[in-house]
Structures are given as C-alpha cells and as structure tokens.
Design a protein around this motif. Structure first.
Motif, short mmCIF file in Angstrom:
data_model
loop_
_atom_site.label_atom_id
_atom_site.label_comp_id
_atom_site.label_asym_id
_atom_site.label_seq_id
_atom_site.Cartn_x
_atom_site.Cartn_y
_atom_site.Cartn_z
N ASN A 34 0.85 -1.20 0.00
CA ASN A 34 0.00 0.00 0.00
C ASN A 34 0.88 1.24 0.00
O ASN A 34 0.97 1.96 0.98
CB ASN A 34 -0.92 0.01 1.22
N THR A 37 -0.69 5.07 0.49
CA THR A 37 -1.47 5.35 1.69
C THR A 37 -0.61 6.19 2.63
O THR A 37 0.61 6.12 2.57
CB THR A 37 -1.91 4.05 2.41
N PRO A 38 -1.22 6.98 3.47
CA PRO A 38 -2.64 7.12 3.71
C PRO A 38 -3.37 7.75 2.52
O PRO A 38 -2.80 8.51 1.77
CB PRO A 38 -2.73 8.03 4.92
N VAL A 39 -4.67 7.43 2.44
CA VAL A 39 -5.58 8.08 1.52
C VAL A 39 -6.71 8.67 2.36
O VAL A 39 -7.22 8.01 3.27
CB VAL A 39 -6.18 7.09 0.50
N ASP A 66 -10.61 7.23 4.89
CA ASP A 66 -9.56 7.65 5.82
C ASP A 66 -8.80 6.40 6.26
O ASP A 66 -9.03 5.87 7.34
CB ASP A 66 -10.18 8.38 7.02
N THR A 67 -7.90 5.94 5.39
CA THR A 67 -7.24 4.64 5.61
C THR A 67 -6.45 4.57 6.91
O THR A 67 -6.28 3.49 7.46
CB THR A 67 -6.29 4.29 4.44
N ASP A 68 -5.96 5.70 7.42
CA ASP A 68 -5.11 5.67 8.60
C ASP A 68 -5.66 6.50 9.76
O ASP A 68 -4.91 6.86 10.66
CB ASP A 68 -3.70 6.14 8.23
N LYS A 84 4.05 7.83 8.84
CA LYS A 84 3.50 8.16 7.52
C LYS A 84 3.98 9.51 6.97
O LYS A 84 3.31 10.12 6.15
CB LYS A 84 1.97 8.14 7.56
N TYR A 88 2.94 14.35 -0.14
CA TYR A 88 1.50 14.20 -0.28
C TYR A 88 0.96 15.10 -1.39
O TYR A 88 1.40 16.24 -1.52
CB TYR A 88 0.78 14.58 1.02
N TYR A 176 -3.36 12.17 -0.52
CA TYR A 176 -2.75 10.86 -0.43
C TYR A 176 -1.24 10.97 -0.54
O TYR A 176 -0.71 11.90 -1.14
CB TYR A 176 -3.32 9.87 -1.44
N ARG A 177 -0.57 10.03 0.10
CA ARG A 177 0.90 10.03 0.12
C ARG A 177 1.40 9.38 -1.16
O ARG A 177 0.95 8.30 -1.54
CB ARG A 177 1.41 9.27 1.34
#
Length: 180
Positions: A34, A37-39, A66-68, A84, A88, A176-177
């Motif tokens: 992944n 992510t984060p997204v 909000d994945t994280d 993380k 971004y 997102y990253r």
C-alpha cells in the motif's frame, strides 16, 4: 526440438526483512504494498453560511475515506499519523456563493495553520453569483503536521454568503501520500 518451461508457485514474495512485497489470494489475484497510503477524502453536500470577506475554515462531516484514521472531526483537520511522513498530493474544491454580485473568492490549503497554496478567482462584482475554485499542491509532510481547508467569499454588501453545496455540487478535501 524441445521446449522447456518452468512454473514457480508462491503465495507471497518477501524482501530480505521478511516484509511482504507481493501476495496472492490463490485465485490469481495479487496485491502489492500500500504505497499510496494514507488516503483521505471528505466531502459535504450541506451549505455552510459564512461572513463576507472573512477567511473561514471549511467544515465537513465524517470522512468517506480515511485509511489511517487521520481525520479529526472536532478540529476539521487531517493529521499525518505515526510512520507516515512523506510527500502528499493535497486537493480541495470549494464552491462559493453570494446572493449579491460576487467580487472574488479564495480556496486555501493550510499546513500547521500556514497557507501553503491558494486558489483565487476575481470576477469584479459581476453578476456571476457562483464560483467553483480548485486548489492543489504537493507538500512534504512530517508526522504530526495537520492539513486544513479554508475559504473566503467576497461579495457585494448586504448579501448572504456561503460555501455552496448540494447533492451534485460537493465541496471536498482529499490527500494521499505518493512517497516517503
């Protein structure tokens, strides 16, 4: 002539540290790391009434992605979680409205309270009462940095001013990253 073929069957490829790089579900479907992510994405279809010519934080409900778990609803901001940090892509969309002639509007991306990118449109008191302004940037963010969406409506006096939204015209804030 003899043709030779080889078959390699694995469920997981790992790096030298034992971390999964590619995994398979056994049915021909695989996943990679992944890395994007984060997204995070939040949008809102409710209008937000604001004061004329006043920079105002854009408000939202809960995040749709909000994945994280970086979204803080009470402070209306997204914070970079532990581990993380990285680069971004941050994008905002703001629809502004004035019931009187509209002079200008702004859409701001802020990091740690400082504006890092602005989308701006000046229509000089025209009869265009609605503007849609996008704003994007790429920023290197550290753990604990927070990102906020702010905006401004500058209309003629004695009007009603809003960050306009409805079921088809949503204000939004996403990031997102893209790398560490």
């Amino acid at each position: 002539e003899h043709s030779m073929s080889s078959i390699l069957k694995v469920d997981q490829l790992q790096d030298s540290g034992g971390n999964a790089i590619i995994t398979s579900d056994g049915s021909g479907n695989f996943t990679t790391q992944n890395i994007l992510t984060p997204v995070f994405h939040v949008q809102d279809s409710a209008e937000q009434v604001v004061s004329d010519n006043t920079v105002t934080k854009v408000t939202y409900g809960g995040a749709s992605i909000d994945t994280d778990s970086g979204w803080d609803t009470s402070n209306e901001r997204w914070t970079v979680p532990s581990g993380k940090a990285g680069k971004y892509i941050i994008t905002t969309l703001l629809n502004i409205y004035s019931s009187t002639a509209l002079d200008a509007g702004s859409n701001y991306i802020r990091v740690n309270g400082t504006t890092v990118q602005t989308g701006y449109m000046d229509v000089g008191g025209s009869h265009d009462y609605h503007l849609s302004i996008t704003c994007s940037t790429i920023k290197d963010l550290s753990v604990g940095d927070y990102v906020e969406h702010w905006g401004l409506v500058n209309g003629e006096p004695s009007g009603t001013y809003k960050f306009y939204s409805d079921s088809n015209i949503l204000r939004s804030f996403s990031l997102y990253r893209i790398g560490s």
